[in-house]
Motif scaffolding. Structure first.
Motif, mmCIF file in Angstrom:
data_model
loop_
_atom_site.group_PDB
_atom_site.id
_atom_site.type_symbol
_atom_site.label_atom_id
_atom_site.label_comp_id
_atom_site.label_asym_id
_atom_site.label_seq_id
_atom_site.Cartn_x
_atom_site.Cartn_y
_atom_site.Cartn_z
ATOM 1 N N THR A 113 41.222 162.779 60.166
ATOM 2 C CA THR A 113 39.969 162.839 60.925
ATOM 3 C C THR A 113 38.799 162.423 60.053
ATOM 4 O O THR A 113 37.901 161.694 60.504
ATOM 5 N N GLU A 114 38.809 162.846 58.811
ATOM 6 C CA GLU A 114 37.708 162.506 57.897
ATOM 7 C C GLU A 114 37.663 161.012 57.631
ATOM 8 O O GLU A 114 36.588 160.394 57.644
ATOM 9 N N ARG A 115 38.800 160.397 57.399
ATOM 10 C CA ARG A 115 38.834 158.959 57.127
ATOM 11 C C ARG A 115 38.427 158.147 58.349
ATOM 12 O O ARG A 115 37.823 157.079 58.214
ATOM 13 N N LEU A 116 38.748 158.636 59.537
ATOM 14 C CA LEU A 116 38.390 157.920 60.758
ATOM 15 C C LEU A 116 36.887 157.882 61.012
ATOM 16 O O LEU A 116 36.420 157.106 61.848
ATOM 17 N N LYS A 117 36.124 158.685 60.310
ATOM 18 C CA LYS A 117 34.668 158.659 60.461
ATOM 19 C C LYS A 117 34.072 157.359 59.922
ATOM 20 O O LYS A 117 33.047 156.886 60.429
ATOM 21 N N GLN A 224 50.796 160.958 59.220
ATOM 22 C CA GLN A 224 51.252 159.669 59.721
ATOM 23 C C GLN A 224 50.588 158.559 58.921
ATOM 24 O O GLN A 224 49.379 158.595 58.662
ATOM 25 N N TYR A 225 51.376 157.553 58.533
ATOM 26 C CA TYR A 225 50.885 156.433 57.729
ATOM 27 C C TYR A 225 50.497 155.259 58.624
ATOM 28 O O TYR A 225 51.112 155.018 59.660
ATOM 29 N N SER A 226 49.479 154.504 58.158
ATOM 30 C CA SER A 226 49.074 153.311 58.896
ATOM 31 C C SER A 226 48.352 152.331 57.984
ATOM 32 O O SER A 226 48.126 152.608 56.801
ATOM 33 N N ILE A 227 47.989 151.181 58.562
ATOM 34 C CA ILE A 227 47.185 150.177 57.860
ATOM 35 C C ILE A 227 45.710 150.515 58.063
ATOM 36 O O ILE A 227 45.285 150.818 59.176
ATOM 37 N N MET A 228 44.935 150.441 56.996
ATOM 38 C CA MET A 228 43.523 150.835 57.025
ATOM 39 C C MET A 228 42.611 149.603 57.012
ATOM 40 O O MET A 228 42.882 148.628 56.313
ATOM 41 N N PHE A 229 41.523 149.673 57.802
ATOM 42 C CA PHE A 229 40.570 148.570 57.939
ATOM 43 C C PHE A 229 39.140 149.102 57.883
ATOM 44 O O PHE A 229 38.893 150.289 58.104
ATOM 45 N N ALA A 230 38.194 148.202 57.667
ATOM 46 C CA ALA A 230 36.787 148.552 57.825
ATOM 47 C C ALA A 230 36.496 148.774 59.302
ATOM 48 O O ALA A 230 37.169 148.200 60.174
ATOM 49 N N LYS A 231 35.506 149.601 59.593
ATOM 50 C CA LYS A 231 35.127 149.853 60.981
ATOM 51 C C LYS A 231 34.785 148.541 61.696
ATOM 52 O O LYS A 231 34.034 147.717 61.190
ATOM 53 N N GLY A 232 35.356 148.363 62.875
ATOM 54 C CA GLY A 232 35.032 147.197 63.677
ATOM 55 C C GLY A 232 35.750 145.926 63.296
ATOM 56 O O GLY A 232 35.480 144.872 63.878
ATOM 57 N N SER A 233 36.681 145.988 62.361
ATOM 58 C CA SER A 233 37.396 144.772 61.966
ATOM 59 C C SER A 233 38.266 144.262 63.112
ATOM 60 O O SER A 233 39.111 144.995 63.631
ATOM 61 N N PRO A 234 38.094 142.995 63.514
ATOM 62 C CA PRO A 234 38.935 142.453 64.588
ATOM 63 C C PRO A 234 40.399 142.349 64.178
ATOM 64 O O PRO A 234 41.286 142.296 65.027
ATOM 65 N N LEU A 235 40.650 142.345 62.877
ATOM 66 C CA LEU A 235 42.012 142.254 62.382
ATOM 67 C C LEU A 235 42.823 143.494 62.763
ATOM 68 O O LEU A 235 44.046 143.420 62.917
ATOM 69 N N ARG A 236 42.154 144.629 62.947
ATOM 70 C CA ARG A 236 42.858 145.859 63.324
ATOM 71 C C ARG A 236 43.646 145.668 64.617
ATOM 72 O O ARG A 236 44.844 145.976 64.691
ATOM 73 N N ASP A 237 42.976 145.145 65.650
ATOM 74 C CA ASP A 237 43.643 144.968 66.936
ATOM 75 C C ASP A 237 44.730 143.895 66.872
ATOM 76 O O ASP A 237 45.774 144.018 67.522
ATOM 77 N N GLU A 238 44.500 142.837 66.096
ATOM 78 C CA GLU A 238 45.503 141.788 65.951
ATOM 79 C C GLU A 238 46.769 142.334 65.303
ATOM 80 O O GLU A 238 47.892 142.099 65.776
ATOM 81 N N MET A 239 46.597 143.076 64.213
ATOM 82 C CA MET A 239 47.747 143.637 63.515
ATOM 83 C C MET A 239 48.407 144.735 64.349
ATOM 84 O O MET A 239 49.641 144.873 64.347
#
Length: 279
Positions: A113-117, A224-239
């Motif tokens: 939750t903290e990282r998602l901020k 749970q593990y995942s790939i991390m991105f900067a906020k708003g990165s369009p690459l998040r949705d692509e990946m």
């Protein structure tokens, strides 16, 4: 480093590690995926902490291999973009993503939750817990045996946070911090501290052929593990779309089989498509 489905039993799914390790060399650090790469596209720079067994580490010949290396190579292939891996200390992955020095980061990074901020994540691809690893000759069988003893953690990790939150409960004398599993394990074997708290998949993998070390307790944390991105990165949705496809066509299950010697359990985030994490 949530819906978690059926939790793994302590050692379930780790038999067969010996046959999995070092069978396939995937790439070398700072190398690029060439299969299907679009030469006109900018390479995807992915930060990772080399030495994080079995997610990203080097073979004796210097090749970079691991579960997350295979995953990102496949993602890059399907996006028709080269992938450039950037070896980065774990604590430096976060500012590197935030400052756009890299496009994404992996290193068994837990969604919190903290990282998602301040950061974005794709859907999770692995469920995990923490664990306690000790020397077999010290007579330590559980966390209860660590009163007035020194424990080690990975700096700024979820294991670090757990140890701080439970320091008074278990009476740890001190918490020491490391950048990476390998140096921590070397100091554990030499007696520099008494117990190491870190992600259970990595420790089960690392200790399977080391008679002097043993994982003695699973610490349920529901990570749970995942790939991390900067906020708003369009690459998040692509990946994220590619990860969905990898789950649906069985490719991610094959990667899991390769590295953990067993198919992922049904109900886990490796086997099933998940929603994007939201803050």
């Amino acid at each position: 480093m949530r819906s978690h489905g059926t939790r793994r039993s302590f050692l379930k799914g780790f038999a067969g590690f010996s046959s999995a390790v070092l069978l396939h060399a995937c790439t070398s650090a700072n190398s690029r995926s060439t299969s299907g790469a679009n030469e006109n596209s900018e390479p995807i720079k992915v930060g990772l902490n080399v030495g994080n067994i079995p997610w990203e580490f080097r073979t004796e010949t210097g090749e970079l291999v691991g579960f997350e290396v295979d995953l990102l190579q496949e993602v890059g292939k399907r996006l028709e973009r080269a992938v450039e891996f950037v070896d980065t200390p774990f604590t430096a992955l976060f500012p590197a993503v935030l400052s756009s020095r890299i496009h994404a980061a992996v290193s068994s990074i837990t969604i919190t939750t903290e990282r998602l901020k301040t950061l974005d994540f794709a859907q999770p691809y692995y469920d995990s817990d923490q664990s306690l690893t000790v020397r077999t000759d010290r007579g330590i069988q559980s966390l209860a045996d660590l009163r007035n003893k020194i424990v080690a953690v990975d700096s700024a990790s979820t294991g670090d946070a757990w140890a701080q939150q439970h320091m008074e409960e278990y009476g740890f004398a001190e918490i020491v911090r490391y950048e990476g599993l390998v140096p921590a394990m070397a100091d554990l074997e030499s007696g520099q501290f008494d117990g190491y708290i870190s992600d259970i998949p990595s420790l089960l993998y690392y200790t399977k052929d080391r008679a002097s070390l043993q994982v003695v307790e699973r610490i349920p944390t529901g990570e749970q593990y995942s790939i991390m991105f900067a906020k708003g990165s369009p690459l998040r949705d692509e990946m994220n779309a590619v990860i969905t496809a990898l789950k649906q066509d069985g490719t991610l299950a094959q990667i899991h089989q390769k590295w953990f010697g067993a198919a992922p359990e049904s109900g886990t985030s490796t086997a099933e498509v998940r929603s994007l994490p939201r803050s």
